[in-house]
Design an enzyme around this catalytic site. Structure first.
Site: not given
Ligand SMILES: [Zn+2]
Length: 352
Positions: A268, A317, A320
């Site tokens: 991340d 996301e 990510h």
């Molecule tokens: Zn992640």
């Protein structure tokens, strides 16, 4: 042996050596002049060939044919002659450009079967001279796993493989631990305060390069999270369960065993631009835009893209990023499909 005999033997030897040398010299000269004349005739035939001769059309240029997911594909091919229309099943030719003796065609392929398609394209001029061009094109067979059918959970296949699938339906064992995990901070990878950047060895250099290139472009970037063990993922999931309840928590944090962070190939990334937060606004930060434009060049893919929640099982996301290597990452981008679909396809996974 008498002196005369010695002289005779020497003479014979000299004549023999001389004849060998002449033979060698002759061969060398003849062969080199032959290859010279071959080059000359090549050069002649490279000139534009006019219709009415007995030469098949020559290919002057051709696109590399990329794998597809649909049943059709197209690519460009340039020839030195105008082609007669193709009336074959499976493909068609359309003249799209003619420029000083070079004819560029768009070749459209149809009815591609899943897997490898081998075919021959007939490039025929108006005199009937034909150049058969062989080609092979892969159509990825993406399974239809995401239509709401009930599914069960299976073990991830070859967890150590860089392209293994870990999602809601393929899980890692609680004892799985990548053997080649290293602390990225020791390799100069910028780590967010309180975060960590444990990744597998193959990920270190590409990640370091990507982050250093982003920083060279004046962009703030830090790794907040890399590898997470089964236990750590359990804690993350419990945290979200406490906030939003058990069912909804699965959407925000994977259940232990179902997180790509457990692979050691996923990170991340945070930026100061939005106060180091994760939210949809992330996509409009300079980091978010830079990653979407460049991450594939370093082998990273966004695992959970926007609007694909039904396939990935997770909310969008944009922070990510999973490492798959440059080939896979570039191909996923070209195909315009999610990493999930791509990985199911190349691993030939069933919709268990
Ligand atoms: Zn992640």
């Amino acid at each position: 042996m008498r002196r005369d005999d010695i002289a005779t033997v020497l003479m014979i030897a000299m004549v023999w050596i001389l004849s060998l040398s002449i033979g060698y010299l002759y061969q060398t000269l003849v062969i080199s002049s032959r290859s010279t004349s071959a080059q000359t005739s090549d050069a002649v035939s490279a000139l534009p060939v006019q219709t009415g001769d007995n030469q098949p059309p020559r290919i002057l240029g051709i696109d590399e044919v990329q794998p597809v997911v649909s049943t059709s594909a197209s690519f460009k091919i340039a020839t030195d002659e105008e082609l007669s229309p193709a009336d074959s099943d499976g493909y068609s030719l359309e003249l799209i450009e003619e420029d000083s003796g070079q004819y560029t065609y768009l070749v459209k392929l149809d009815n591609l079967a899943p897997g490898q398609n081998r075919m021959a394209i007939s490039l025929s001029d108006y005199t009937g001279n034909v150049n058969q061009h062989q080609l092979s094109i892969d159509r990825l067979a993406v399974p239809e796993c995401w239509d709401g059918r009930p599914r069960t959970i299976a073990s991830a296949v070859f967890p150590h493989a860089i392209d293994t699938v870990v999602d809601k339906y393929y899980k890692l064992d609680s004892s799985y631990y990548p053997a080649d995990l290293v602390n990225g901070a020791y390799s100069g990878i910028p780590v967010y305060h309180g975060g960590s950047a444990y990744v597998r060895v193959p990920v270190v250099q590409p990640l370091k390069q990507m982050l250093s290139d982003a920083r060279a472009a004046g962009i703030s970037v830090y790794v907040s999270s890399g590898f997470r063990s089964y236990a750590a993922q359990g804690r993350a999931h419990n945290y979200w369960t406490g906030l939003v309840g058990g069912g909804a928590a699965n959407y925000f944090a994977a259940l232990p065993g179902h997180s790509e962070h457990h692979l050691g190939t996923t990170v991340d990334l945070l930026t100061s631009e939005n106060g180091y937060t994760i939210s949809e606004a992330y996509e409009n930060t300079r980091l978010g835009r830079w990653l979407q434009e460049n991450a594939h060049k370093y082998g990273f893919v966004m695992s959970y893209p926007k609007g694909k929640e039904a396939i990935t099982g997770y909310k969008y996301e944009p922070w990510h990023w999973r490492y798959l290597g440059i080939d896979h990452a570039s191909r996923i981008r070209e195909l315009g499909i999610t990493p999930t679909e791509y990985l199911y396809s190349i691993n030939k996974l069933a919709c268990n």
